[in-house]
Enzyme design. Sequence first.
Site, PDB file in Angstrom:
ATOM      1  N   SER A  75       0.798  -1.240   0.000  1.00 20.15           N
ATOM      2  CA  SER A  75       0.000   0.000   0.000  1.00 20.15           C
ATOM      3  C   SER A  75       0.824   1.280   0.000  1.00 20.15           C
ATOM      4  O   SER A  75       0.249   2.370  -0.135  1.00 20.15           O
ATOM      5  CB  SER A  75      -0.961   0.005   1.180  1.00 20.15           C
ATOM      6  OG  SER A  75      -2.024  -0.861   0.894  1.00 20.15           O
ATOM      7  N   LYS A  78       0.120   3.597  -2.898  1.00 17.29           N
ATOM      8  CA  LYS A  78      -1.130   4.348  -3.069  1.00 17.29           C
ATOM      9  C   LYS A  78      -0.938   5.869  -3.211  1.00 17.29           C
ATOM     10  O   LYS A  78      -1.576   6.485  -4.069  1.00 17.29           O
ATOM     11  CB  LYS A  78      -2.100   4.015  -1.928  1.00 17.29           C
ATOM     12  CG  LYS A  78      -2.620   2.564  -2.003  1.00 17.29           C
ATOM     13  CD  LYS A  78      -3.377   2.174  -0.738  1.00 17.29           C
ATOM     14  CE  LYS A  78      -3.941   0.767  -0.821  1.00 17.29           C
ATOM     15  NZ  LYS A  78      -4.536   0.327   0.466  1.00 17.29           N
ATOM     16  N   TYR A 200      -4.082  -2.513 -10.006  1.00 16.93           N
ATOM     17  CA  TYR A 200      -3.890  -2.330  -8.558  1.00 16.93           C
ATOM     18  C   TYR A 200      -2.978  -3.428  -7.977  1.00 16.93           C
ATOM     19  O   TYR A 200      -2.028  -3.124  -7.247  1.00 16.93           O
ATOM     20  CB  TYR A 200      -5.255  -2.325  -7.849  1.00 16.93           C
ATOM     21  CG  TYR A 200      -5.135  -2.362  -6.357  1.00 16.93           C
ATOM     22  CD1 TYR A 200      -4.637  -1.264  -5.649  1.00 16.93           C
ATOM     23  CD2 TYR A 200      -5.459  -3.506  -5.628  1.00 16.93           C
ATOM     24  CE1 TYR A 200      -4.491  -1.307  -4.265  1.00 16.93           C
ATOM     25  CE2 TYR A 200      -5.318  -3.553  -4.254  1.00 16.93           C
ATOM     26  CZ  TYR A 200      -4.838  -2.455  -3.577  1.00 16.93           C
ATOM     27  OH  TYR A 200      -4.676  -2.498  -2.210  1.00 16.93           O
ATOM     28  N   TYR A 252      -4.757   4.358   7.912  1.00 18.66           N
ATOM     29  CA  TYR A 252      -6.074   3.703   8.041  1.00 18.66           C
ATOM     30  C   TYR A 252      -6.753   4.037   9.382  1.00 18.66           C
ATOM     31  O   TYR A 252      -6.871   5.191   9.743  1.00 18.66           O
ATOM     32  CB  TYR A 252      -5.930   2.178   7.894  1.00 18.66           C
ATOM     33  CG  TYR A 252      -5.194   1.718   6.673  1.00 18.66           C
ATOM     34  CD1 TYR A 252      -5.548   2.168   5.406  1.00 18.66           C
ATOM     35  CD2 TYR A 252      -4.137   0.813   6.767  1.00 18.66           C
ATOM     36  CE1 TYR A 252      -4.892   1.711   4.277  1.00 18.66           C
ATOM     37  CE2 TYR A 252      -3.471   0.352   5.641  1.00 18.66           C
ATOM     38  CZ  TYR A 252      -3.855   0.813   4.402  1.00 18.66           C
ATOM     39  OH  TYR A 252      -3.200   0.367   3.293  1.00 18.66           O
ATOM     40  N   VAL A 270       1.435  -3.657   3.769  1.00 12.19           N
ATOM     41  CA  VAL A 270       1.474  -4.966   4.434  1.00 12.19           C
ATOM     42  C   VAL A 270       2.729  -5.776   4.078  1.00 12.19           C
ATOM     43  O   VAL A 270       2.940  -6.847   4.636  1.00 12.19           O
ATOM     44  CB  VAL A 270       0.215  -5.831   4.167  1.00 12.19           C
ATOM     45  CG1 VAL A 270      -0.998  -5.266   4.864  1.00 12.19           C
ATOM     46  CG2 VAL A 270      -0.028  -6.021   2.692  1.00 12.19           C
TER      47      VAL A 270
HETATM   48  N1  GLU Z   1      -2.158  -5.421  -1.691  1.00 12.05           N
HETATM   49  C1  GLU Z   1      -2.693  -5.272  -0.375  1.00 12.05           C
HETATM   50  C2  GLU Z   1      -4.183  -5.475  -0.394  1.00 12.05           C
HETATM   51  O1  GLU Z   1      -4.814  -4.960  -1.246  1.00 12.05           O
HETATM   52  C3  GLU Z   1      -2.304  -3.930   0.171  1.00 12.05           C
HETATM   53  C4  GLU Z   1      -2.781  -3.671   1.586  1.00 12.05           C
HETATM   54  C5  GLU Z   1      -1.808  -2.847   2.421  1.00 12.05           C
HETATM   55  O2  GLU Z   1      -0.607  -2.848   2.168  1.00 12.05           O
HETATM   56  O3  GLU Z   1      -2.267  -2.216   3.391  1.00 12.05           O
HETATM   57  O4  GLU Z   1      -4.750  -6.157   0.402  1.00 12.05           O
END
Ligand code: GLU
Length: 282
Positions: A75, A78, A200, A252, A270
């Site tokens: 993420s 993003k 994505y 988040y 993550v």
């Molecule tokens: N590729 C992960 C997902 O979509 C990213 C989530 C993250 O890094 O917080 O679940």
Amino acid sequence: MATEAASTAPVDGSQIQDIVDEIYEKYRNVDDGAVATYIPELGKADPKDFAICLATVDGHVFKAGDIDKEFTIQSMCKPFAFQMALEQWGREKVLKHVGVEPSGDAFNSIELDPKSTRPFNPMINAGAIAIASLIKKDSVEAGIQAFVDRMSDAAGRQLRIDQDVLNSETLTGNRNRAIAYLMRNFGIIDEHVNESLHQYFAQCSLLVNTHDVAMMAATFANMGANPITGKRVFDFQVIKYVLTVMFTCGLYDYAGGWAYEVGLPAKSGVGGGIFGVVNRQL
Ligand code: GLU
């Protein structure tokens, strides 16, 4: 005046390196938490890997630990994808597809803003999939390549996708698929749902090391130019919007706590990475 003298005194790089080393030693044996396993390939990560890298806008780099060890950006992609969407489509159009309000919910929450039916912000999965839908191209591979190229310019070296992580997330990403179809239902993303998801998943599967991430962050801090190569990577005019949303939404359901405790625009992933930006500095 004494305060002016203090603020213009040259920075002693060895003191900064000492601080980075000290922090590294202090935290290297922390073994709280667990590696993510919901994307099976991520479960192979060694939780002992640990590195810190700090890059300044004048091109100094301070580092400690497994600095070259690669992992997927997840993420942390993003904010950069949001930047690309703002550059390509402008604020007004992008805001029709994604809001800028903290959701207070987990990264993968299956929820849209009940009033606007948009995802709450581009840092949660729903918003990031909406952004991926905006920056994908007619040829899926060209859309992914454009993202990889931009990230490579920000990192200052050629980056690539981890195909095993991409396959693993594609096979198991049903929650993201559910989010995407919910958004399709409300007309937030176009009919090419699988292509948006592929964009994505590929963005999340970009391989980076800690030095790369520090350089990307420093490129934001340096008004869009990579501090070492000097290449102009991001449009300065929209970085402020990205940093603001990172500040309010980057962590988040811990975004408020992070802003209160740390106070920097930041983004976690993550894959185990986290970066912050001190604007115009590092
Ligand atoms: N590729 C992960 C997902 O979509 C990213 C989530 C993250 O890094 O917080 O679940």
